[in-house]
Design an enzyme around this catalytic site. Sequence first.
Site, PDB file in Angstrom:
ATOM      1  N   ASP A  16       0.796  -1.229   0.000  1.00 16.72           N
ATOM      2  CA  ASP A  16       0.000   0.000   0.000  1.00 16.72           C
ATOM      3  C   ASP A  16       0.830   1.282   0.000  1.00 16.72           C
ATOM      4  O   ASP A  16       0.306   2.355  -0.262  1.00 16.72           O
ATOM      5  CB  ASP A  16      -0.938   0.023   1.217  1.00 16.72           C
ATOM      6  CG  ASP A  16      -0.188   0.001   2.547  1.00 16.72           C
ATOM      7  OD1 ASP A  16       1.056  -0.050   2.544  1.00 16.72           O
ATOM      8  OD2 ASP A  16      -0.854   0.032   3.600  1.00 16.72           O
ATOM      9  N   HIS A  17       2.119   1.193   0.280  1.00 14.96           N
ATOM     10  CA  HIS A  17       2.941   2.392   0.444  1.00 14.96           C
ATOM     11  C   HIS A  17       3.658   2.840  -0.827  1.00 14.96           C
ATOM     12  O   HIS A  17       4.044   4.000  -0.938  1.00 14.96           O
ATOM     13  CB  HIS A  17       3.999   2.170   1.534  1.00 14.96           C
ATOM     14  CG  HIS A  17       3.528   2.479   2.917  1.00 14.96           C
ATOM     15  ND1 HIS A  17       2.401   1.923   3.469  1.00 14.96           N
ATOM     16  CD2 HIS A  17       4.046   3.294   3.876  1.00 14.96           C
ATOM     17  CE1 HIS A  17       2.243   2.372   4.697  1.00 14.96           C
ATOM     18  NE2 HIS A  17       3.211   3.213   4.966  1.00 14.96           N
TER      19      HIS A  17
ATOM     20  N   ARG B 163      -2.010  12.265  10.252  1.00 12.94           N
ATOM     21  CA  ARG B 163      -0.735  12.871  10.669  1.00 12.94           C
ATOM     22  C   ARG B 163      -0.427  14.056   9.770  1.00 12.94           C
ATOM     23  O   ARG B 163      -0.620  13.989   8.559  1.00 12.94           O
ATOM     24  CB  ARG B 163       0.368  11.813  10.583  1.00 12.94           C
ATOM     25  CG  ARG B 163       1.702  12.219  11.135  1.00 12.94           C
ATOM     26  CD  ARG B 163       2.553  10.990  11.383  1.00 12.94           C
ATOM     27  NE  ARG B 163       2.105  10.257  12.557  1.00 12.94           N
ATOM     28  CZ  ARG B 163       2.450   9.006  12.857  1.00 12.94           C
ATOM     29  NH1 ARG B 163       3.227   8.333  12.027  1.00 12.94           N
ATOM     30  NH2 ARG B 163       2.015   8.430  13.940  1.00 12.94           N
TER      31      ARG B 163
ATOM     32  N   SER C 268       6.029   7.622  12.751  1.00 14.04           N
ATOM     33  CA  SER C 268       5.999   6.320  12.102  1.00 14.04           C
ATOM     34  C   SER C 268       6.870   5.302  12.821  1.00 14.04           C
ATOM     35  O   SER C 268       7.858   5.637  13.474  1.00 14.04           O
ATOM     36  CB  SER C 268       6.482   6.472  10.656  1.00 14.04           C
ATOM     37  OG  SER C 268       6.697   5.212  10.070  1.00 14.04           O
TER      38      SER C 268
ATOM     39  N   ARG D 276       8.838   3.262  11.427  1.00 11.65           N
ATOM     40  CA  ARG D 276       9.911   2.813  10.528  1.00 11.65           C
ATOM     41  C   ARG D 276      11.231   2.580  11.265  1.00 11.65           C
ATOM     42  O   ARG D 276      11.807   3.459  11.881  1.00 11.65           O
ATOM     43  CB  ARG D 276      10.091   3.801   9.380  1.00 11.65           C
ATOM     44  CG  ARG D 276      10.630   5.151   9.747  1.00 11.65           C
ATOM     45  CD  ARG D 276      10.497   6.141   8.615  1.00 11.65           C
ATOM     46  NE  ARG D 276       9.098   6.375   8.278  1.00 11.65           N
ATOM     47  CZ  ARG D 276       8.639   7.501   7.734  1.00 11.65           C
ATOM     48  NH1 ARG D 276       9.461   8.473   7.446  1.00 11.65           N
ATOM     49  NH2 ARG D 276       7.371   7.645   7.480  1.00 11.65           N
TER      50      ARG D 276
ATOM     51  N   ASP E 140       3.624  -0.806  11.410  1.00  6.92           N
ATOM     52  CA  ASP E 140       3.140   0.517  11.033  1.00  6.92           C
ATOM     53  C   ASP E 140       2.526   1.129  12.283  1.00  6.92           C
ATOM     54  O   ASP E 140       1.818   0.445  13.037  1.00  6.92           O
ATOM     55  CB  ASP E 140       2.106   0.423   9.911  1.00  6.92           C
ATOM     56  CG  ASP E 140       1.771   1.791   9.333  1.00  6.92           C
ATOM     57  OD1 ASP E 140       2.247   2.097   8.224  1.00  6.92           O
ATOM     58  OD2 ASP E 140       1.043   2.554   9.989  1.00  6.92           O
TER      59      ASP E 140
END
Length: 752
Positions: free
Chosen positions: A94-95, A447, A642, A644, A159
Site C-alpha cells: 500500500d505504500h 498525521r 511512524s 519505521r 506501522d
Amino acid sequence: MVHDFAMIQKLYKSLPAKLNAIRQVLQRPLTLSEKILLSHLASSIKEVPVRGKTYVEFLPDRVAMQDATAQMALLQFASSGRNRVAVPSTVHCDHLIQADQGAVKDLSQANVESKEVFDFLQSVSNKFGIGFWKPGAGIIHQVLLENYAFPGALMIGTDSHTPNAGGLGMLAIGVGGADAVDVMAGMPWELKFPKIIGVRLNGKLSGWTSAKDVILKLAGILTVKGGTGAIIEYFGPGTKSISSTGKGTICNMGAEIGATTSVFPYDERMADYLRATGREQIVSLADEVLDCLQPDAEVVSDPFTYYDQVIDIDLSTLEPYINGPYSPDKAWKLSEFAEAVIENGYPEKLSVALIGSCTNSSYEDIERAASVAKQAIKHGLKSQCPLTITPGSELIHSTIQRDGQLEVLEAIGGVVLANACGPCIGQWKRHDVAFGEKNSILTSYNRNFSGRNDANPGTHSFVASPEIVIAFSLAGHLAFNPMEDTLTNAKGQIIKLQPPHGDELPKNGFDSGESGYVEPAKDGSHIQIVVDKASPRLQLLEPFKEWEGTDLEGLRVLAKIEGKCTTDHISPAGPWLRFRGHLDRISDNMFTGAVNAFREEIGHGKNQLNNQKETYSQMARAYKQNGVGWIAVGDENYGEGSSREHAAMEPRYLGGRAVIVKSFARIHETNLKKQGMLALTFANPGDYDKIQEDDVVSITGLREFAPGVPLKLVIKHANGKEEAIELHHTYNKNQIAWFKAGSALNYLKNNS
C-alpha cells in the site's frame, strides 16, 4: 471468509480459564486491556506486572506488515534461519503507489517502477507461509479490519497506525520490523507493561460531529506525547453509539498522542460489522465469552480506581474539530477555527482537499461525505479547489462505486486515487505549488507534520473529518464554518449546508471486487530468494558487529538536534520509500529533516575531521571510514511518528553508537535497542545544553551494564575542560544481551 479460524476458536475457548487464573493472582477486577494482554502472556502469570515499569513477554496472535517496512523485516527474517512463520502473518502493498494522475494510471505505474520489490515480497511471502495482498488491494489497516481483526486478540504490525484494529476490540500495536521478526520466528514479544488511560464516553454524536472529532479533541487534551507508554481504553455508554469503523478511526489516531494502542469493548456494532464482512462465525464465538471482551463492571462503575487517568468526553455536546498545522494535537473547535486562521496568518485559501486514507475511508465516512456532495450538486455548487478521494480498500472502492457515492464525489470535482496510502504518507506527486510555497490543505488523514504529505515545508496541513473536508472544499477557503456560514452559487442563491448523514453499512452488502489476496504455498522449501547484487532497490543484510566488550571512547557528536524530531525527520519517506529494502542507499537520507541545534541549518553539520559543512550521512560515512564512532543528541519525545525502523538502522549502519535525548517515543526507543544502538536519556534534561559541536565524548560503565544502573557520558570540550554527566536507560537483561550481541537478530541467531 474467516482467516485462521482454528486459531480464533482456540483463543476464545481458552479465555475464561486464563482470566480466572489471572484473577486469582491480581485479586481485583480487570480492565479490557489487562484481559487481552494478560491472556496472551508467554508464560503463566506469577506476579502482578507493574504498569509502566515491568517488562513482560507476550505471544501475539498475528503479525501484519506493509510493503515499505516489510522489505527490511523480511530481509531480516530470511536471515534468521527459520523455514516458516510461527504465527499467521500478512504483507500488504500500500505504500509504494504514488498519487499523481488517478487510480488506474498510478497503480499501473507503481507495478512497473516497483515490480522488483513487489515480486520479492510475494516470493518471500510464498516461501515462508505469509499471506500476500497485491498492490491496489487496499491500505493495510483497512484490510486488517475487514479480514483479520477480531475482539480480544493481540496483533503487532510494522506501522504506527496498526491500532486501527481496536475498532473491533483487538489490541493492535505498532512495532518495528525486528519485533515482527521475533514473533514470526516463534519468539515472545517483549513490552513494558503499559499504563492504562480510561476515556469515558457519554451521550451520542449528532449533526456535523463525527467519530473523528473524539480523537481530535483528545489529541488536544493529551498532546503528541500524553499517551506515551499507555493504552487508551474507551468505555461508557457512549461507546455503543459509535460504529465499528468509527471506533477504528479513533483508535487509528491514538498513534498521534503516542499511545501504545487504543481499544473499545466488544458490542453489537462490532458484531454488525463482523457479519457484514462475512465473519458471522466469529460473532457466535465472541458472544459466548462476552464478559472476556469487555472491562469488568466494577471498572466501569469506579474507573478512577482501575485506570491511571480518566478523561470524560460528552458526545452530545462535542463540536467538530480541525487540528493543525504541523502537529496533530493543535486542536481547534470548528467555531473557533476561522478566527484562528486569521489571527495566526495561516494561508486562508484552500489549495487542496483530500478525503479517505486508512483513517477515514469506511462506507459510513464516504456516505456522509457524499451526502454533503449531493447537496452541492442539487444547488449547483462544486469544489473550489482540487479534491481527491482515497478509498481504503478494494472492498470499499467496489462498494461505493456500485452504490453511487464515487459518482457523486466526482461530480463536484473529485479525483479518485488508488486504494493506497498516497498523499497521507508523502507519496504525492503534487504539481500545483512550488517547493517552499506557503499554502493550506485540509485532509481526513491522521498525521500532519511539516512536509509529511508533500515534502513541502510551506504546506500548512490541517486534519478533520471527511464531511468537514468536503464542506470546506465547497467554500474554497478556511475562514468558513458550515454549521453557521452560507455559500453562494452561480445564480446568486444563498445555500446553507445541512448536517451530513449516511448508512453505517451498505444495505446491499459489500462488493468485494478483486480482493488481491494471494494464499502462500503450503510448502515453500523449493522457493529460492534471489536478490541481484546490483539492485538499487534491494540489498541482503550483513550482521552488525557485536559489542567489543569495552567502554565507548573517542566518540564524536555527529548531530545535536533541536526541537521536534520525528522519524520523518530522521528518515523521510516520499521519494526515499523506493529504497526501503536497500539499507546502504536509504542511509543517505539520515537526519535530512533534522534541525541542527548549533546553527540554523537542516540536515547538515560540520565534519570534525575536515571542518567542512556536509550532510549528516556524508559526515557519518567519513567517520565510519576512519574508525570514528559517533553519537546523536536529541530533544523531547525523540522519534515520534511512524514505526519505521530505518530511522534506527541507518544510524547503526553508518557507525553510530548511541542516541542520547531528553525523552524517547516508545517504538523508536525499542527499534534502537533492537539494532544494537544505545538508547539513553539525560538524567538531568538540562545537560542537553552542555553538549557542544566539537566535543569528544566517551560512554562509560558498559562493563557493568545492568538494568536500572546509570551510565556516564564523559565530555571533553575543545577548550580542554572535561565533565561527566549521568545517563539513564530502560534496558532489561534481554535488551542488554541484544546490545552485546550487536543486535536482537544476532542474539536470535546465536541462541536458536
